[in-house]
Design a protein around this motif. Sequence first.
Motif, PDB file in Angstrom:
ATOM      1  N   GLU A   8      -5.425  -0.511  -3.237  1.00 32.56           N
ATOM      2  CA  GLU A   8      -4.451   0.200  -2.409  1.00 32.56           C
ATOM      3  C   GLU A   8      -4.468  -0.337  -0.977  1.00 32.56           C
ATOM      4  O   GLU A   8      -5.529  -0.641  -0.436  1.00 32.56           O
ATOM      5  N   GLY A   9      -3.298  -0.446  -0.361  1.00 36.57           N
ATOM      6  CA  GLY A   9      -3.193  -0.918   1.015  1.00 36.57           C
ATOM      7  C   GLY A   9      -4.007  -0.071   1.977  1.00 36.57           C
ATOM      8  O   GLY A   9      -4.648  -0.587   2.896  1.00 36.57           O
ATOM      9  N   GLY A  27       0.682   7.616  -2.852  1.00 37.48           N
ATOM     10  CA  GLY A  27       1.287   8.421  -1.798  1.00 37.48           C
ATOM     11  C   GLY A  27       1.059   7.937  -0.385  1.00 37.48           C
ATOM     12  O   GLY A  27       1.365   8.645   0.577  1.00 37.48           O
ATOM     13  N   HIS A  28       0.536   6.708  -0.206  1.00 34.01           N
ATOM     14  CA  HIS A  28       0.288   6.145   1.124  1.00 34.01           C
ATOM     15  C   HIS A  28       0.531   4.641   1.117  1.00 34.01           C
ATOM     16  O   HIS A  28       0.490   4.000   0.072  1.00 34.01           O
ATOM     17  N   TYR A  29       0.714   4.084   2.307  1.00 31.76           N
ATOM     18  CA  TYR A  29       0.735   2.634   2.483  1.00 31.76           C
ATOM     19  C   TYR A  29       0.071   2.316   3.805  1.00 31.76           C
ATOM     20  O   TYR A  29      -0.178   3.202   4.633  1.00 31.76           O
ATOM     21  N   ARG A  63       2.651  -5.655  -3.072  1.00 35.72           N
ATOM     22  CA  ARG A  63       3.875  -4.850  -3.037  1.00 35.72           C
ATOM     23  C   ARG A  63       4.054  -4.324  -1.622  1.00 35.72           C
ATOM     24  O   ARG A  63       3.211  -3.606  -1.085  1.00 35.72           O
ATOM     25  N   LEU A  64       5.146  -4.744  -0.979  1.00 35.60           N
ATOM     26  CA  LEU A  64       5.467  -4.299   0.379  1.00 35.60           C
ATOM     27  C   LEU A  64       6.473  -3.167   0.320  1.00 35.60           C
ATOM     28  O   LEU A  64       7.249  -3.064  -0.639  1.00 35.60           O
ATOM     29  N   LEU A 137       3.196  -5.623   8.802  1.00 35.50           N
ATOM     30  CA  LEU A 137       3.157  -5.753   7.358  1.00 35.50           C
ATOM     31  C   LEU A 137       2.931  -4.360   6.780  1.00 35.50           C
ATOM     32  O   LEU A 137       1.939  -3.706   7.083  1.00 35.50           O
ATOM     33  N   ALA A 138       3.873  -3.883   5.972  1.00 32.69           N
ATOM     34  CA  ALA A 138       3.784  -2.562   5.336  1.00 32.69           C
ATOM     35  C   ALA A 138       3.336  -2.768   3.899  1.00 32.69           C
ATOM     36  O   ALA A 138       4.151  -2.965   3.005  1.00 32.69           O
ATOM     37  N   LEU A 139       2.022  -2.716   3.662  1.00 34.51           N
ATOM     38  CA  LEU A 139       1.443  -3.022   2.354  1.00 34.51           C
ATOM     39  C   LEU A 139       1.179  -1.748   1.564  1.00 34.51           C
ATOM     40  O   LEU A 139       0.430  -0.879   1.994  1.00 34.51           O
ATOM     41  N   ASP A 140       1.798  -1.664   0.389  1.00 36.19           N
ATOM     42  CA  ASP A 140       1.553  -0.536  -0.504  1.00 36.19           C
ATOM     43  C   ASP A 140       0.287  -0.801  -1.324  1.00 36.19           C
ATOM     44  O   ASP A 140      -0.647  -0.014  -1.307  1.00 36.19           O
ATOM     45  N   TYR A 141       0.246  -1.931  -2.044  1.00 33.28           N
ATOM     46  CA  TYR A 141      -0.937  -2.251  -2.846  1.00 33.28           C
ATOM     47  C   TYR A 141      -0.994  -3.733  -3.152  1.00 33.28           C
ATOM     48  O   TYR A 141      -0.015  -4.463  -2.982  1.00 33.28           O
TER      49      TYR A 141
END
Length: 173
Positions: A8-9, A27-29, A63-64, A137-141
């Motif tokens: 997870e990011g 539920g977070h990034y 995954r962004l 950079l908005a990283l989800d996972y």
Amino acid sequence: STFTHIVEGEDCTSGGTNTADTDSSSGHYLSFPVSGSGTGMLFALPSGVTAGGGGRTFRLLARLLVNPTAPVYVTPMIKDANGLVPLATGIEVKIETSGYLLIDLGALAIPPGAVDATSLDNLTLYLALRCDTSATLALDYLQLTPTESLRHLYQLGYSIADSDYVEDDGSLG
């Protein structure tokens, strides 16, 4: 079957801002600022991943949530447990300001050069980042995808309509 293949990011241990988002995994990034070079994202890889990887090659898929406002260059690395010594380095990948939000960051062996993976300590996954200006950079996972029995299909200049499909028949080519 117990191999943890999603990182997870928000599990990043080297900074950034954890943001709640219902469209994100767990539920977070992580929102991570990038300016110039010399910064990066550090993730702990527990011994279960180290031993479970068995020295196999994994593709790192990121995954962004959104594309960055300026191109960001990412070089994935596997480092020692303290995140200091690089043990394996992947290729540098450019993340564009528009396009896909699932980014292939290349391949790394986990653990790298493993002779006896069961005796290795935890390792870290490090994403070295650079940007000519500044971006976030908005990283989800990150997904660790094994490369055994993997076929990569490229779409060549046409689109596939909704409810249509592609059949991959390896034996007939």
